[in-house]
Enzyme design. Structure first.
Site, PDB file in Angstrom:
ATOM      1  N   HIS A   1     -28.467  28.654  38.427  1.00 53.62           N
ATOM      2  CA  HIS A   1     -26.984  29.113  39.145  1.00 53.62           C
ATOM      3  C   HIS A   1     -27.024  30.458  38.445  1.00 53.62           C
ATOM      4  O   HIS A   1     -25.955  30.828  37.547  1.00 53.62           O
ATOM      5  CB  HIS A   1     -25.723  27.904  38.376  1.00 53.62           C
ATOM      6  CG  HIS A   1     -24.863  28.178  39.397  1.00 53.62           C
ATOM      7  ND1 HIS A   1     -23.352  28.625  39.291  1.00 53.62           N
ATOM      8  CD2 HIS A   1     -23.965  27.017  40.237  1.00 53.62           C
ATOM      9  CE1 HIS A   1     -23.287  28.924  39.700  1.00 53.62           C
ATOM     10  NE2 HIS A   1     -23.018  27.574  40.514  1.00 53.62           N
TER      11      HIS A   1
ATOM     12  N   HIS B   1       1.057  -1.253  -0.083  1.00 55.30           N
ATOM     13  CA  HIS B   1      -0.201  -0.074  -0.438  1.00 55.30           C
ATOM     14  C   HIS B   1       0.699   1.159  -0.153  1.00 55.30           C
ATOM     15  O   HIS B   1       0.090   1.987  -0.569  1.00 55.30           O
ATOM     16  CB  HIS B   1      -0.802   0.476   1.739  1.00 55.30           C
ATOM     17  CG  HIS B   1      -2.120  -1.051   1.242  1.00 55.30           C
ATOM     18  ND1 HIS B   1      -3.147  -0.879   0.184  1.00 55.30           N
ATOM     19  CD2 HIS B   1      -2.169  -2.246   2.112  1.00 55.30           C
ATOM     20  CE1 HIS B   1      -3.489  -2.720   0.246  1.00 55.30           C
ATOM     21  NE2 HIS B   1      -3.591  -2.951   1.913  1.00 55.30           N
TER      22      HIS B   1
END
Length: 444
Positions: free
Chosen positions: A347, A260
């Site tokens: 909060h 490859h």
């Protein structure tokens, strides 16, 4: 000759060779001049990759293509079948990062293309014609592309011990490909299996999907399909890797012990020569190999790429964008803090403040992105393990842009990382911490 696509969709399902994941691959018709497109339908926004020499990534026992942080592994068999069957335009949809290995050959893919019925389109096919010899060499391996009015591959295959040496030369057309090459299965040397497993490869491999060579013995679920099956599979791989040229080639390819990496090198050389011929310039000398440099494409991450790398989803994605990677050890990201954040409801009512614990979480997510980018991992998760020396210096409120800076201080292989991180608003540090995190497989 006219371009070709397929008349209808066709699908096949099986296990991937290297990741071991179950995957469904579907071929779909595509318009003229659209080429071959991989589409990852398992990822956010279904990102697409067009296979090309510029997209080549990992080449260890397979060919991987990448676009940013989206990857598709082991593309050589499906590309070989598409190229060998003279299909120019097709969409390949997958619900995982790797096509199914099936029996280790391209036979099922060739059959899938026949099932989908190749048809001609109106546009003429373009060719990459080799006008002069182009060669690449690595030690005792070599490949050369010669001028030829057609497509022919001559290959000599042999392992490092000189055992099972085989030779074959074929003119490639759809009929020859189906009968002579597509059924040839992938193979490996028995002694290489343990090392491949250590590299994280062949997790889905078995005697159903490969031929194993152990000394002079052949281990497989069925006898060899050809006396020279190994060289036929090498030619199959050559065809698949050369598909990354982006168009059919007119050439005679002569390959001696190809793989490859060498296939990719020839592919890039062919493209370079063709580009230089079009521009009327001589080929530039190759730049000596140097340290890895992050490309402009990968120097920052948008939210789609962040979501492809992090498992977090609403309302817990705390990175909007990675602004830059500085080498392999530093990262700068941002989190835009708006009044629409769900945690501001409680909060605190009437006095919205970003929780400090979420600032630490944002730092941890950024550190995980840095670790994964640095090690080029996939199918992994970044787990936040611990924090130390945490400090909060100033409140972060709606309208602020939290700039997150992370620096990787120490690594233990590709699994554990320790980083220093801080959050800034308008250039001033508002929080800081020392973080430890781990990269683990999804299954873990």
């Amino acid at each position: 000759m006219k371009q070709r696509t397929i008349r209808r969709e066709a699908s096949v399902r099986g296990k991937a060779l290297h990741t071991g994941a179950e995957v469904t691959l579907t071929l779909k018709p595509a318009k003229e001049n659209s080429g071959i497109v991989f589409r990852r339908i398992d990822l956010y926004n279904k990102p697409e990759i067009r296979p090309s020499a510029d997209s080549i990534g990992d080449l260890v026992r397979c060919t991987t293509i990448t676009s940013g942080h989206v990857k598709v592994h082991t593309v050589e068999h499906i590309l070989s079948a598409i190229y060998g069957m003279n299909v120019d335009n097709v969409i390949i949809e997958m619900d995982a990062s790797e096509p199914p290995i099936l029996d280790g050959s391209a036979k099922f893919f060739a059959n899938l293309i026949n099932e989908a019925e190749p048809i001609e389109q109106g546009a003429d096919r373009s060719y990459c014609e080799i006008m002069k010899p182009i060669s690449v060499t690595r030690s005792n391996r070599s490949m050369i592309a010669l001028p030829y009015n057609g497509f022919k591959v001559t290959c000599t295959s042999s392992d490092d011990r000189g055992v099972h040496t085989q030779h074959l030369s074929l003119d490639i057309d759809p009929e020859t490909y189906c009968l002579e090459l597509a059924p040839a299965r992938t193979f490996t040397i028995y002694e290489d299996i343990e090392e491949l497993l250590k590299l994280g490869k062949i997790q889905g491999g078995s005697l159903d999907s490969a031929v194993i060579i152990k000394g002079d013995k052949i281990l497989s679920k069925e006898p060899l399909r050809f006396a020279d099956e190994f060289v036929r599979h090498k030619i199959l791989d050559v065809i698949g890797d050369l598909a990354l040229v982006g168009m059919p080639i007119k050439a005679h390819i002569i390959a001696v012990r190809p793989g490859h990496a060498l296939n990719a090198e020839l592919t890039k050389s062919i493209i370079d020569v063709q580009r230089d011929m079009k521009m009327g310039k001589k080929k530039k000398p190759q730049t000596p190999a140097g340290p890895v440099v992050i490309s402009e494409e990968e120097a920052c991450l948008d939210i789609k790429q962040v979501l492809n790398m992090l498992p977090h989803r609403y309302p817990f994605v705390l990175i909007d964008r990675v602004v830059e990677f500085i080498g392999n050890t530093e990262l700068r990201a941002i989190k835009n803090v708006t009044i629409n954040e769900p945690y501001f409801v409680g909060h605190f009512p009437g006095q919205p403040v970003m929780p400090g614990v979420l600032q630490v979480e944002a730092m941890a997510q950024a550190a995980g992105l840095l670790m994964m980018h640095n090690t080029r991992t996939e199918n992994k998760l970044a787990y936040f393990m611990s924090c130390d020396r945490v400090k909060f210096r100033k409140a972060v409120v709606p309208g602020d842009q939290l700039e997150i800076c992370v620096k990787l201080m120490r690594k233990r292989g590709d699994r554990i990382g320790i980083a220093e991180a801080c959050g800034k608003v308008n250039g001033k540090v508002v929080s800081s911490a020392e973080l430890m995190f781990s990269i683990v497989d999804h299954e873990e």
